[in-house]
Design a protein around this motif. Structure first.
Motif, PDB file in Angstrom:
ATOM      1  N   HIS A  72       0.839  -1.207   0.000  1.00 36.09           N
ATOM      2  CA  HIS A  72       0.000   0.000   0.000  1.00 36.09           C
ATOM      3  C   HIS A  72       0.870   1.251   0.000  1.00 36.09           C
ATOM      4  O   HIS A  72       0.609   2.200  -0.755  1.00 36.09           O
ATOM      5  CB  HIS A  72      -0.943   0.004   1.210  1.00 36.09           C
ATOM      6  CG  HIS A  72      -1.833   1.197   1.249  1.00 36.09           C
ATOM      7  ND1 HIS A  72      -1.529   2.316   1.985  1.00 36.09           N
ATOM      8  CD2 HIS A  72      -3.005   1.464   0.611  1.00 36.09           C
ATOM      9  CE1 HIS A  72      -2.477   3.224   1.802  1.00 36.09           C
ATOM     10  NE2 HIS A  72      -3.379   2.724   0.982  1.00 36.09           N
ATOM     11  N   ALA A  73       1.910   1.244   0.826  1.00 38.70           N
ATOM     12  CA  ALA A  73       2.803   2.407   0.910  1.00 38.70           C
ATOM     13  C   ALA A  73       3.505   2.662  -0.432  1.00 38.70           C
ATOM     14  O   ALA A  73       3.786   3.812  -0.783  1.00 38.70           O
ATOM     15  CB  ALA A  73       3.838   2.202   2.010  1.00 38.70           C
ATOM     16  N   ALA A  74       3.755   1.596  -1.191  1.00 43.61           N
ATOM     17  CA  ALA A  74       4.401   1.726  -2.500  1.00 43.61           C
ATOM     18  C   ALA A  74       3.412   2.114  -3.595  1.00 43.61           C
ATOM     19  O   ALA A  74       3.790   2.275  -4.749  1.00 43.61           O
ATOM     20  CB  ALA A  74       5.107   0.417  -2.867  1.00 43.61           C
ATOM     21  N   GLY A  75       2.123   2.247  -3.237  1.00 37.93           N
ATOM     22  CA  GLY A  75       1.118   2.661  -4.211  1.00 37.93           C
ATOM     23  C   GLY A  75       0.550   1.537  -5.057  1.00 37.93           C
ATOM     24  O   GLY A  75      -0.098   1.797  -6.075  1.00 37.93           O
ATOM     25  N   MET A  76       0.776   0.304  -4.656  1.00 36.70           N
ATOM     26  CA  MET A  76       0.212  -0.815  -5.423  1.00 36.70           C
ATOM     27  C   MET A  76      -1.298  -0.826  -5.242  1.00 36.70           C
ATOM     28  O   MET A  76      -1.792  -0.816  -4.115  1.00 36.70           O
ATOM     29  CB  MET A  76       0.822  -2.137  -4.970  1.00 36.70           C
ATOM     30  CG  MET A  76       2.303  -2.246  -5.297  1.00 36.70           C
ATOM     31  SD  MET A  76       3.045  -3.771  -4.681  1.00 36.70           S
ATOM     32  CE  MET A  76       2.344  -4.948  -5.811  1.00 36.70           C
ATOM     33  N   PRO A  77      -2.042  -0.833  -6.320  1.00 29.82           N
ATOM     34  CA  PRO A  77      -3.504  -0.781  -6.218  1.00 29.82           C
ATOM     35  C   PRO A  77      -4.097  -2.107  -5.767  1.00 29.82           C
ATOM     36  O   PRO A  77      -3.465  -3.148  -5.827  1.00 29.82           O
ATOM     37  CB  PRO A  77      -3.948  -0.460  -7.643  1.00 29.82           C
ATOM     38  CG  PRO A  77      -2.866  -1.012  -8.496  1.00 29.82           C
ATOM     39  CD  PRO A  77      -1.590  -0.869  -7.705  1.00 29.82           C
ATOM     40  N   GLY A 116      -9.389  -0.257  -3.762  1.00 27.90           N
ATOM     41  CA  GLY A 116      -8.831   1.100  -3.688  1.00 27.90           C
ATOM     42  C   GLY A 116      -7.358   1.086  -3.977  1.00 27.90           C
ATOM     43  O   GLY A 116      -6.886   0.344  -4.814  1.00 27.90           O
ATOM     44  N   GLY A 117      -6.627   1.862  -3.232  1.00 25.88           N
ATOM     45  CA  GLY A 117      -5.187   1.866  -3.426  1.00 25.88           C
ATOM     46  C   GLY A 117      -4.567   3.231  -3.325  1.00 25.88           C
ATOM     47  O   GLY A 117      -3.380   3.367  -3.151  1.00 25.88           O
ATOM     48  N   SER A 118      -5.379   4.261  -3.431  1.00 22.44           N
ATOM     49  CA  SER A 118      -4.829   5.603  -3.307  1.00 22.44           C
ATOM     50  C   SER A 118      -5.351   6.228  -2.025  1.00 22.44           C
ATOM     51  O   SER A 118      -6.485   6.004  -1.621  1.00 22.44           O
ATOM     52  CB  SER A 118      -5.217   6.460  -4.518  1.00 22.44           C
ATOM     53  OG  SER A 118      -6.620   6.525  -4.631  1.00 22.44           O
ATOM     54  N   GLY A 119      -4.507   6.959  -1.392  1.00 26.77           N
ATOM     55  CA  GLY A 119      -4.909   7.620  -0.165  1.00 26.77           C
ATOM     56  C   GLY A 119      -4.819   6.712   1.042  1.00 26.77           C
ATOM     57  O   GLY A 119      -4.112   5.711   1.041  1.00 26.77           O
ATOM     58  N   ALA A 120      -5.560   7.089   2.067  1.00 25.98           N
ATOM     59  CA  ALA A 120      -5.519   6.350   3.319  1.00 25.98           C
ATOM     60  C   ALA A 120      -6.107   4.951   3.156  1.00 25.98           C
ATOM     61  O   ALA A 120      -7.049   4.737   2.393  1.00 25.98           O
ATOM     62  CB  ALA A 120      -6.284   7.112   4.399  1.00 25.98           C
ATOM     63  N   LEU A 121      -5.537   4.021   3.873  1.00 28.39           N
ATOM     64  CA  LEU A 121      -6.003   2.636   3.861  1.00 28.39           C
ATOM     65  C   LEU A 121      -7.360   2.561   4.562  1.00 28.39           C
ATOM     66  O   LEU A 121      -7.545   3.108   5.634  1.00 28.39           O
ATOM     67  CB  LEU A 121      -4.977   1.781   4.604  1.00 28.39           C
ATOM     68  CG  LEU A 121      -5.004   0.289   4.418  1.00 28.39           C
ATOM     69  CD1 LEU A 121      -4.809  -0.092   2.960  1.00 28.39           C
ATOM     70  CD2 LEU A 121      -3.923  -0.354   5.266  1.00 28.39           C
ATOM     71  N   THR A 122      -8.312   1.899   3.926  1.00 29.56           N
ATOM     72  CA  THR A 122      -9.641   1.743   4.524  1.00 29.56           C
ATOM     73  C   THR A 122      -9.810   0.311   5.029  1.00 29.56           C
ATOM     74  O   THR A 122      -9.087  -0.595   4.620  1.00 29.56           O
ATOM     75  CB  THR A 122     -10.753   2.021   3.499  1.00 29.56           C
ATOM     76  OG1 THR A 122     -10.701   1.012   2.479  1.00 29.56           O
ATOM     77  CG2 THR A 122     -10.603   3.411   2.876  1.00 29.56           C
ATOM     78  N   GLU A 123     -10.803   0.108   5.901  1.00 29.05           N
ATOM     79  CA  GLU A 123     -11.082  -1.238   6.401  1.00 29.05           C
ATOM     80  C   GLU A 123     -11.452  -2.180   5.254  1.00 29.05           C
ATOM     81  O   GLU A 123     -11.014  -3.334   5.239  1.00 29.05           O
ATOM     82  CB  GLU A 123     -12.197  -1.209   7.441  1.00 29.05           C
ATOM     83  CG  GLU A 123     -11.743  -0.667   8.780  1.00 29.05           C
ATOM     84  CD  GLU A 123     -12.780  -0.846   9.874  1.00 29.05           C
ATOM     85  OE1 GLU A 123     -13.658  -1.731   9.746  1.00 29.05           O
ATOM     86  OE2 GLU A 123     -12.700  -0.106  10.857  1.00 29.05           O
ATOM     87  N   ASP A 124     -12.247  -1.703   4.309  1.00 29.20           N
ATOM     88  CA  ASP A 124     -12.611  -2.545   3.156  1.00 29.20           C
ATOM     89  C   ASP A 124     -11.380  -2.954   2.364  1.00 29.20           C
ATOM     90  O   ASP A 124     -11.267  -4.091   1.908  1.00 29.20           O
ATOM     91  CB  ASP A 124     -13.603  -1.822   2.241  1.00 29.20           C
ATOM     92  CG  ASP A 124     -15.000  -1.743   2.813  1.00 29.20           C
ATOM     93  OD1 ASP A 124     -15.303  -2.532   3.742  1.00 29.20           O
ATOM     94  OD2 ASP A 124     -15.786  -0.910   2.335  1.00 29.20           O
ATOM     95  N   GLU A 125     -10.462  -2.021   2.204  1.00 31.22           N
ATOM     96  CA  GLU A 125      -9.249  -2.327   1.456  1.00 31.22           C
ATOM     97  C   GLU A 125      -8.376  -3.324   2.209  1.00 31.22           C
ATOM     98  O   GLU A 125      -7.805  -4.240   1.604  1.00 31.22           O
ATOM     99  CB  GLU A 125      -8.471  -1.047   1.163  1.00 31.22           C
ATOM    100  CG  GLU A 125      -7.312  -1.265   0.232  1.00 31.22           C
ATOM    101  CD  GLU A 125      -6.620   0.011  -0.183  1.00 31.22           C
ATOM    102  OE1 GLU A 125      -5.635  -0.105  -0.918  1.00 31.22           O
ATOM    103  OE2 GLU A 125      -7.052   1.109   0.222  1.00 31.22           O
ATOM    104  N   VAL A 126      -8.286  -3.182   3.525  1.00 32.49           N
ATOM    105  CA  VAL A 126      -7.521  -4.144   4.327  1.00 32.49           C
ATOM    106  C   VAL A 126      -8.121  -5.532   4.160  1.00 32.49           C
ATOM    107  O   VAL A 126      -7.412  -6.514   3.946  1.00 32.49           O
ATOM    108  CB  VAL A 126      -7.481  -3.732   5.816  1.00 32.49           C
ATOM    109  CG1 VAL A 126      -6.971  -4.882   6.691  1.00 32.49           C
ATOM    110  CG2 VAL A 126      -6.630  -2.492   6.008  1.00 32.49           C
TER     111      VAL A 126
END
Length: 152
Positions: free
Chosen positions: A107-112, A116-126
């Motif tokens: 996520h920190a490296a911007g891998m989608p 999502g993948g851009s901005g703050a990490l969300t619970e759904d994305e986790v």
């Protein structure tokens, strides 16, 4: 290869999985053999910082690489898992933590991701990014809470 900071010289047959080499030849038992098919994530380790299912990887593929298992991890996620009840029986925990470390780096490296993948990490994305790691005890909410705590 280097395993948890120590050089490990192995002479293995080309068909030996990284998981079997770690557990049976080196005595590194943190990665677990759950499904042996890459479906559960209990065997997840970091290879040069990238999370992999060690049951699907051949040991010979990782010649010269740095392999990190839970035994070599010193990360805030470990304490966060305890604080947030991100574990119950503990069988999947080593794979969950190694996967989460790799996921946070991705996520920190911007891998989608699909969520999502851009901005703050969300619970759904986790949840989406960690979907390759199963927990039979159902500690998913605590696992997500622990990762979100560290991600903040």
């Amino acid at each position: 290869m280097k395993v948890n900071g120590d050089v490990a010289a192995l002479d293995v047959e080309p068909w030996v999985s990284l998981l079997d080499a770690l557990r049976e030849r080196l005595g590194v038992t943190g990665p677990k053999k759950g499904c042996d098919q890459g479906a559960c994530g209990a065997c997840t380790v970091l290879a040069d910082g990238v999370r992999i299912n060690s049951c699907l990887a051949l040991a010979v593929q990782y010649d010269g690489q740095e392999i990190t298992t839970i035994e070599g991890v010193d990360h805030p996620l470990q304490e966060a898992f305890v604080r947030n009840d991100g574990l119950q029986c503990g069988y999947c925990t080593s794979g969950q933590i190694c996967s989460a470390i790799g996921m946070l780096a991705e996520h920190a490296a911007g891998m989608p991701s699909a969520a999502g993948g851009s901005g703050a990490l969300t619970e759904d994305e986790v949840r989406e990014r960690m979907s390759g790691n199963l927990c039979r005890c159902g500690a998913y909410n605590g696992i997500v809470d622990a990762i979100m705590e560290v991600a903040r």
